[in-house]
Design a protein around this motif. Structure first.
Motif, PDB file in Angstrom:
ATOM      1  N   SER A 102       0.847  -1.188   0.000  1.00  0.00           N
ATOM      2  CA  SER A 102       0.000   0.000   0.000  1.00  0.00           C
ATOM      3  C   SER A 102       0.880   1.233   0.000  1.00  0.00           C
ATOM      4  O   SER A 102       1.423   1.616   1.032  1.00  0.00           O
ATOM      5  N   PRO A 103       1.052   1.866  -1.173  1.00  0.00           N
ATOM      6  CA  PRO A 103       1.952   3.028  -1.251  1.00  0.00           C
ATOM      7  C   PRO A 103       1.566   4.120  -0.254  1.00  0.00           C
ATOM      8  O   PRO A 103       2.446   4.704   0.375  1.00  0.00           O
ATOM      9  N   LEU A 104       0.251   4.338  -0.070  1.00  0.00           N
ATOM     10  CA  LEU A 104      -0.150   5.447   0.794  1.00  0.00           C
ATOM     11  C   LEU A 104       0.214   5.179   2.254  1.00  0.00           C
ATOM     12  O   LEU A 104       0.953   5.934   2.888  1.00  0.00           O
ATOM     13  N   TRP A 105      -0.289   4.054   2.822  1.00  0.00           N
ATOM     14  CA  TRP A 105      -0.067   3.799   4.250  1.00  0.00           C
ATOM     15  C   TRP A 105       1.387   3.447   4.513  1.00  0.00           C
ATOM     16  O   TRP A 105       1.936   3.812   5.569  1.00  0.00           O
ATOM     17  N   GLY A 106       2.033   2.740   3.562  1.00  0.00           N
ATOM     18  CA  GLY A 106       3.456   2.422   3.718  1.00  0.00           C
ATOM     19  C   GLY A 106       4.289   3.689   3.799  1.00  0.00           C
ATOM     20  O   GLY A 106       5.149   3.849   4.663  1.00  0.00           O
ATOM     21  N   ALA A 107       3.992   4.614   2.888  1.00  0.00           N
ATOM     22  CA  ALA A 107       4.752   5.870   2.887  1.00  0.00           C
ATOM     23  C   ALA A 107       4.443   6.682   4.131  1.00  0.00           C
ATOM     24  O   ALA A 107       5.331   7.321   4.708  1.00  0.00           O
ATOM     25  N   GLY A 108       3.177   6.631   4.572  1.00  0.00           N
ATOM     26  CA  GLY A 108       2.805   7.359   5.784  1.00  0.00           C
ATOM     27  C   GLY A 108       3.584   6.847   6.979  1.00  0.00           C
ATOM     28  O   GLY A 108       4.126   7.631   7.765  1.00  0.00           O
ATOM     29  N   LEU A 109       3.697   5.523   7.082  1.00  0.00           N
ATOM     30  CA  LEU A 109       4.424   4.935   8.207  1.00  0.00           C
ATOM     31  C   LEU A 109       5.910   5.271   8.119  1.00  0.00           C
ATOM     32  O   LEU A 109       6.541   5.682   9.098  1.00  0.00           O
ATOM     33  N   LEU A 110       6.459   5.099   6.903  1.00  0.00           N
ATOM     34  CA  LEU A 110       7.895   5.356   6.710  1.00  0.00           C
ATOM     35  C   LEU A 110       8.244   6.787   7.089  1.00  0.00           C
ATOM     36  O   LEU A 110       9.119   7.029   7.929  1.00  0.00           O
TER      37      LEU A 110
END
Lengths: 214, 495
Positions: free
Chosen positions: B377-385
């Protein structure tokens, strides 16, 4: 009126010791209720200067809440469960009583060190309220069942209430009401919490609530 | 002159009405939508007095000094609104699958909505009251109202966390009340009597004449009491449990503002204590010690942590420590502490909300099994990162700069030991948090867990706070600089 005041204060100390040495939940709830009633009578016993509406209203509210409403909520919370005694507390009853003696002497020592401005005509009111606070904290930490921990919290609150009568000239009425309302909701919420824990665990041993660590 | 102060009582009343409205809500989806719309509405209403105070610098006063909004509380109110809005806007999406599967029924949703707005109202009471007693009532009310938000999903774990939170914080906050009483009793030698003896403004005005012993005893009780709820070590035991068991939007408000609200009460008392003890830094030393202890405790637990939400919870403990440390150092440190508070809340709520979605899709909290989130999930993955990178103090994010300012403040005031311990804590946290972050983001994983499609709104509420966190580090708008400075001036007393 000082005679009445001292009688109540001594009775408060005795109730602390009964709580420290008792393991039956129903008994503990009853003693805590009596303690609440006596604390509620404190401002009335000391109202030498004048018996105002404020004092009467607060006294009645405290007596009703601590003496009748809270024990009811707690009794309802334990009714569903099979256990009616404290099971193997973290600290045994004899040791608890010794801790109570220690708390009482520490309170007298602390009272000597810090000179509190007094508004009640009794030399022992501050040490008694401090020792109630210590006893309450001790019960929260040393008891295993959730109901006894709540009783510890109530004893702590009783001590704080007595201390506030002794050292603060007058806490604003609105603040007192807010504090009482918060306490009511606290015991209510804790009662529901105990009920829910019972349903989930089938017992009230908050020590079994120890999965979350680290 | 428009009487903006009239908005303040309305601000407390509106969430109460919304809370009642949620109790009458007809379906879970409708209640969650009401949460989102209502919270944003309250925030927009709050934005007006906050902007007036932060731009003009003059406190708004109402109801004969009982309600008061100054720069310190206005800044906190801004953070409160941002965090609650983010959490509320996330709620419909976060609970969507449970609403569909009917695991979140109408009764549970009503309770959620009612407690959500109730706790919002209680937090506003804390920030708006000039009376230290009412402030205490507000803090205790937030404890009671948020307790059942932890166990929206009734599991043994969430019940345990709720009980621990309820009992530890109630007892802690009772100690804080003792502190408040002692502070009130310390007015003995002064002309402050009756109702006034709990008003912050009158305590401040006559701070010089207060009974110093009682002020000191009161402050110690307050640091222990409110510190329990702010999660300062060693009273932090409830914190990782509650944060990790609660649903993500609730974790976000716990971490993003509940802790700050309690720390705010300590910060409120600090200038009185400093003025009463003659500005020798007696109260500041306590905050520095509590801050360092929290940072180092958090660092020790972050290194061994494998649970993602607990990692974020210990990170909150660390950041509360940093804010306390900054406020304790005073001057430039207090400015940095205010800056840090805003940045931490932005970063932490986004990290918690992204982590919540990821944990839902993967079905585990274990960071060793949460791999390849960016591809899944690009959105949530990037948010977490970016959330975690921001939180551990990586360079272009705002937190790096606020931490750097605090370090500078420590060095400038000659507190070398403090500076070294602070730096040590930062390094341990950095290394500990990044250990699992890289595989969590990039290590490929088959099959990819399925995420529900993210809506446009969800893109916004992840990207917006993160870009703010990034931009604040590089260029801080003038009005924020002024806001941080005036809030820091309240902390520094009348300097």
């Amino acid at each position: 009126m000082t005679a009445y005041l001292d009688i109540i204060l001594v009775a408060l100390i005795l109730s602390d010791f009964i709580l420290l040495g008792s393991g039956r939940l129903g008994n503990c709830i009853r003693i805590a209720a009596w303690q609440g009633i006596m604390v509620g009578l404190l401002p009335i016993a000391t109202a030498d200067a004048g018996f105002s509406f404020r004092i009467a209203a607060l006294g009645i509210a405290v007596v009703v809440l601590k003496g009748f409403v809270f024990p009811r909520l707690l009794n309802r919370a334990i009714r569903e469960s099979a256990s009616s005694r404290e099971v193997k507390p973290f600290v045994g009853y004899t040791t608890s009583l010794l801790a109570g003696v220690l708390a009482l002497s520490a309170s007298f020592w602390l009272d000597g060190r810090l000179s509190f401005p007094l508004h009640l005509e009794s030399a022992i009111v501050v040490p008694v309220s401090l020792s109630m606070m210590f006893t309450g904290l001790f019960l929260v930490v040393a008891r295993r069942t959730a109901v006894n921990q709540v009783i510890g919290y109530l004893v702590l609150e009783n001590g704080i209430y007595a201390l506030s009568l002794a050292i603060v000239r007058d806490v604003p009425f609105l603040v007192e009401l807010g504090v009482l309302m918060d306490m009511f909701v606290a015991v209510f919420v804790m009662g529901i919490a105990i009920y829910r824990i019972n349903m989930e665990f089938d017992h009230m041993d908050s020590n079994r609530l120890a999965k979350l660590r680290g | 002159m428009i009487p903006f102060a009239l908005l303040l009582p309305l601000l407390v009343g509106l969430p109460v009405l919304l809370s009642l409205a949620s109790l009458a809500g007809r379906s879970p989806a409708a209640i969650l939508r009401l949460c989102a719309v209502g919270t944003v509405a309250v925030s927009l209403l709050a934005a007006v007095p906050v902007a007036v105070v932060l731009a003009g610098g003059e406190p708004l006063v109402m109801l004969g000094d009982w309600i008061r909004l100054d720069a310190l509380s206005a800044l906190h109110m801004m953070v409160l609104c941002i965090v609650y809005s983010l959490g509320a806007l996330h709620s419909p999406g976060y609970f969507a699958d449970e609403v569909r599967k009917n695991t979140l029924d109408t009764a549970a949703a009503r309770r959620y909505g009612g407690l959500w707005f109730g706790s919002l109202s209680a937090m506003l009471v804390v920030l708006l009251s000039n009376n230290m007693g009412v402030m205490w009532v507000g803090i205790e009310a937030t404890t009671l109202l948020t307790a059942f938000l932890i166990c929206v999903h009734v599991t043994p774990g969430s019940l345990e966390a709720m009980w621990k939170y309820l009992l530890m914080c109630s007892v802690g906050v009772a100690m804080a009340f003792t502190g408040t009483l002692l502070l009130s009793a310390s007015t003995g030698p002064t002309a402050v009597h009756g109702n006034e003896s709990l008003l912050w403004t009158s305590l401040m005005a006559s701070a010089g004449g207060l009974n110093v012993t009682l002020v000191k005893a009161g402050f110690i009780f307050m640091v222990i009491g409110y510190g329990t709820k702010a999660g300062l070590a060693p009273m932090h035991n409830w914190l990782p449990d509650a944060h990790s068991q609660a649903p993500a939007p609730v974790s976000a408000i716990f971490s993003g503002f509940l802790l700050n609200a309690s720390l705010y009460c300590i910060l409120r008392t600090l200038p009185i204590v400093e003025a009463a003890t003659g500005g020798q830094g007696w109260g500041r030393e306590i905050l520095i010690a509590a801050g360092l202890l929290s940072i180092l405790t958090a660092a020790a637990f972050i290194v061994v942590q494998r649970d993602l939400k607990r990692l974020l919870a210990y990170s909150s403990l660390e950041h509360m420590g940093i804010i306390a440390l900054g406020a304790g150092l005073g001057g430039a440190g207090a400015f940095a502490a205010m800056f840090h508070m805003l940045s931490h809340s932005l970063g932490k709520s986004t990290a918690f909300l992204s982590a919540g979605r990821i944990i839902k899709a993967y079905g585990t909290n274990d960071m060793r099994r949460l791999t390849g989130t960016l591809a899944a999930s690009p959105l949530w993955g990037a948010g977490l990162l970016s959330g975690i990178l921001g939180l551990v103090g990586t360079a272009p994010f705002a937190i790096f700069f606020s931490e750097f300012m605090i370090l500078r403040a420590a060095v400038d005031s000659g507190e070398w030991v403090t500076a070294v311990l602070f730096l040590l804590g930062m390094c341990i946290v950095f290394a500990g948090a990044l250990r699992f972050l890289l595989p969590m983001v990039w290590k490929p994983r088959d099959p990819k867990p399925v995420f529900p499609k993210a809506t446009v709104l969800e893109h916004f509420i992840v990207i917006l706070p993160l870009s703010a966190l990034l931009l604040l580090g590089v260029l801080m708008p003038g009005f924020l600089t002024k806001a941080f400075a005036s809030a820091a001036a309240v902390l520094g007393g009348a300097q």
